[in-house]
Design a protein around this motif. Structure first.
Motif, PDB file in Angstrom:
ATOM      1  N   THR A  45       1.329  -4.453   3.658  1.00 11.02           N
ATOM      2  CA  THR A  45       0.801  -4.259   4.681  1.00 11.02           C
ATOM      3  C   THR A  45       0.379  -5.705   5.251  1.00 11.02           C
ATOM      4  O   THR A  45      -0.263  -6.628   4.175  1.00 11.02           O
ATOM      5  CB  THR A  45      -0.780  -3.565   4.328  1.00 11.02           C
ATOM      6  OG1 THR A  45      -1.107  -4.144   3.219  1.00 11.02           O
ATOM      7  CG2 THR A  45      -0.840  -2.105   4.380  1.00 11.02           C
ATOM      8  N   PRO A  46       0.195  -6.482   5.839  1.00  8.30           N
ATOM      9  CA  PRO A  46      -0.694  -8.069   6.207  1.00  8.30           C
ATOM     10  C   PRO A  46      -1.537  -7.945   5.158  1.00  8.30           C
ATOM     11  O   PRO A  46      -2.629  -7.549   5.952  1.00  8.30           O
ATOM     12  CB  PRO A  46       0.077  -8.009   7.864  1.00  8.30           C
ATOM     13  CG  PRO A  46      -0.550  -6.869   8.186  1.00  8.30           C
ATOM     14  CD  PRO A  46      -0.094  -5.667   6.977  1.00  8.30           C
ATOM     15  N   VAL A 103      -3.818   3.761  -0.003  1.00  4.53           N
ATOM     16  CA  VAL A 103      -4.177   3.742  -1.288  1.00  4.53           C
ATOM     17  C   VAL A 103      -3.502   2.326  -0.439  1.00  4.53           C
ATOM     18  O   VAL A 103      -2.264   1.642  -0.562  1.00  4.53           O
ATOM     19  CB  VAL A 103      -3.325   3.813  -2.591  1.00  4.53           C
ATOM     20  CG1 VAL A 103      -4.163   3.049  -3.903  1.00  4.53           C
ATOM     21  CG2 VAL A 103      -3.793   5.249  -2.647  1.00  4.53           C
ATOM     22  N   LEU A 104      -4.332   1.155  -1.206  1.00  2.40           N
ATOM     23  CA  LEU A 104      -4.001  -0.627  -1.143  1.00  2.40           C
ATOM     24  C   LEU A 104      -4.065  -1.278  -2.734  1.00  2.40           C
ATOM     25  O   LEU A 104      -4.127  -0.908  -3.399  1.00  2.40           O
ATOM     26  CB  LEU A 104      -5.253  -1.417  -0.666  1.00  2.40           C
ATOM     27  CG  LEU A 104      -5.293  -2.593  -0.015  1.00  2.40           C
ATOM     28  CD1 LEU A 104      -4.145  -2.898   0.877  1.00  2.40           C
ATOM     29  CD2 LEU A 104      -7.009  -3.665   0.165  1.00  2.40           C
ATOM     30  N   SER A 142       1.047  -1.520  -0.075  1.00  6.25           N
ATOM     31  CA  SER A 142      -0.077   0.456  -0.078  1.00  6.25           C
ATOM     32  C   SER A 142       0.584   0.970   0.287  1.00  6.25           C
ATOM     33  O   SER A 142       1.907   0.903   0.067  1.00  6.25           O
ATOM     34  CB  SER A 142      -0.645   0.113   1.336  1.00  6.25           C
ATOM     35  OG  SER A 142      -0.519  -0.029   2.113  1.00  6.25           O
ATOM     36  N   ALA A 143       0.213   2.690  -0.327  1.00  7.57           N
ATOM     37  CA  ALA A 143       0.763   3.572  -0.259  1.00  7.57           C
ATOM     38  C   ALA A 143       0.078   4.385   0.244  1.00  7.57           C
ATOM     39  O   ALA A 143      -1.164   4.554   0.372  1.00  7.57           O
ATOM     40  CB  ALA A 143       1.666   3.754  -1.763  1.00  7.57           C
ATOM     41  N   GLU A 150       5.335  14.675  -5.516  1.00  7.38           N
ATOM     42  CA  GLU A 150       5.216  15.099  -4.075  1.00  7.38           C
ATOM     43  C   GLU A 150       5.639  13.293  -2.710  1.00  7.38           C
ATOM     44  O   GLU A 150       5.149  12.697  -4.029  1.00  7.38           O
ATOM     45  CB  GLU A 150       3.217  15.065  -3.888  1.00  7.38           C
ATOM     46  CG  GLU A 150       2.648  16.380  -4.409  1.00  7.38           C
ATOM     47  CD  GLU A 150       2.829  17.481  -3.177  1.00  7.38           C
ATOM     48  OE1 GLU A 150       3.208  17.374  -2.029  1.00  7.38           O
ATOM     49  OE2 GLU A 150       2.947  18.755  -3.383  1.00  7.38           O
ATOM     50  N   PRO A 151       5.646  14.118  -2.000  1.00 11.35           N
ATOM     51  CA  PRO A 151       6.229  11.992  -1.036  1.00 11.35           C
ATOM     52  C   PRO A 151       5.512  11.186  -1.060  1.00 11.35           C
ATOM     53  O   PRO A 151       4.405  11.912  -1.211  1.00 11.35           O
ATOM     54  CB  PRO A 151       6.906  13.577  -0.054  1.00 11.35           C
ATOM     55  CG  PRO A 151       6.426  14.866   0.141  1.00 11.35           C
ATOM     56  CD  PRO A 151       6.053  15.340  -1.341  1.00 11.35           C
ATOM     57  N   THR A 152       6.057  10.418  -1.766  1.00 14.40           N
ATOM     58  CA  THR A 152       5.159   8.910  -1.504  1.00 14.40           C
ATOM     59  C   THR A 152       5.648   8.190  -0.526  1.00 14.40           C
ATOM     60  O   THR A 152       7.170   7.687  -0.753  1.00 14.40           O
ATOM     61  CB  THR A 152       4.890   8.452  -2.654  1.00 14.40           C
ATOM     62  OG1 THR A 152       4.204  10.117  -3.326  1.00 14.40           O
ATOM     63  CG2 THR A 152       3.311   7.414  -2.238  1.00 14.40           C
TER      64      THR A 152
END
Length: 206
Positions: free
Chosen positions: A204-205, A151-152, A107-108, A197-199
């Motif tokens: 994620t489990p 965001v997944l 994810s992010a 922009e920074p990302t």
């Protein structure tokens, strides 16, 4: 060329007529919710809802969100058709991720500066994003008009940029449906990729 994000929200001035309209809409909505909670329409429920609405709006006044555009039926229909399609596609994608045993989705947290920095546009875009499975609004910066979205299923920086473009496309459809002429010009004249922009990508489990 991408215009710089405004330092402050560019909300149109709130006229007396607009303020009264906002109050009327708020009272109508609160009364409707009150009647639905009781489950029946009676004069007692209607009067009780009006009293509750007046007290709530007096004690907790709403922020001055203004509407400077107009509703356009054809772009509004396009927005709803695309939104429903995105809802179905995202639901299928999230279901597939849930069924892939042993797979750890990534994810992010992605920052997306919107091009129309008004409270109404920020709210509507954030709500539309939150209703689509797989994306969740973590923060909305009212000063810069930036949404921070979790965001997944994002694995690469190319997918991050694609998501930013998708959000700006969503904003453009909202503005096309209900925005003012100036807001529409601002959207169509901006770079759809948006400024970098920074990302932060993270695992994620399942």
């Amino acid at each position: 060329m991408t215009p710089a994000s405004p330092a402050e929200p560019t909300n149109p001035p709130l006229t007396r007529r607009a303020r009264r309209r906002n109050q009327l809409v708020a009272v109508t909505g609160l009364v409707l919710v009150w009647v639905l909670l009781w489950g029946s329409f009676t004069w007692a429920n209607l009067i009780g809802g009006l009293l509750v609405a007046v007290v709530l709006l007096t004690v907790f006044p709403l922020p001055p969100v203004t509407f400077a555009g107009r509703i356009r039926p054809v772009p509004l229909a396009r927005f709803w058709s695309r939104f429903l399609r995105d809802l179905v596609v995202a639901s299928v994608q999230i279901a597939w991720l849930a069924l892939r045993f042993g797979h750890t989705p990534r994810s992010a947290i992605i920052a997306v500066p919107l091009r129309v920095n008004t409270d109404l546009n920020l709210t509507l875009t954030a709500e539309a994003l939150s209703l689509v499975p797989g994306s969740l609004i973590l923060e909305a910066d009212r000063r810069t008009g930036t949404l921070y979205v979790h965001v997944l299923g994002v694995r690469t920086l190319d997918e991050v940029q694609r998501f930013r473009r998708d959000v700006l496309d969503l904003e453009a459809r909202i503005v096309a449906a209900i925005g003012s002429s100036e807001e529409r010009r601002r959207v169509t004249g901006a770079d759809p990729a948006g400024p970098p922009e920074p990302t932060r990508l993270e695992g994620t489990p399942t």
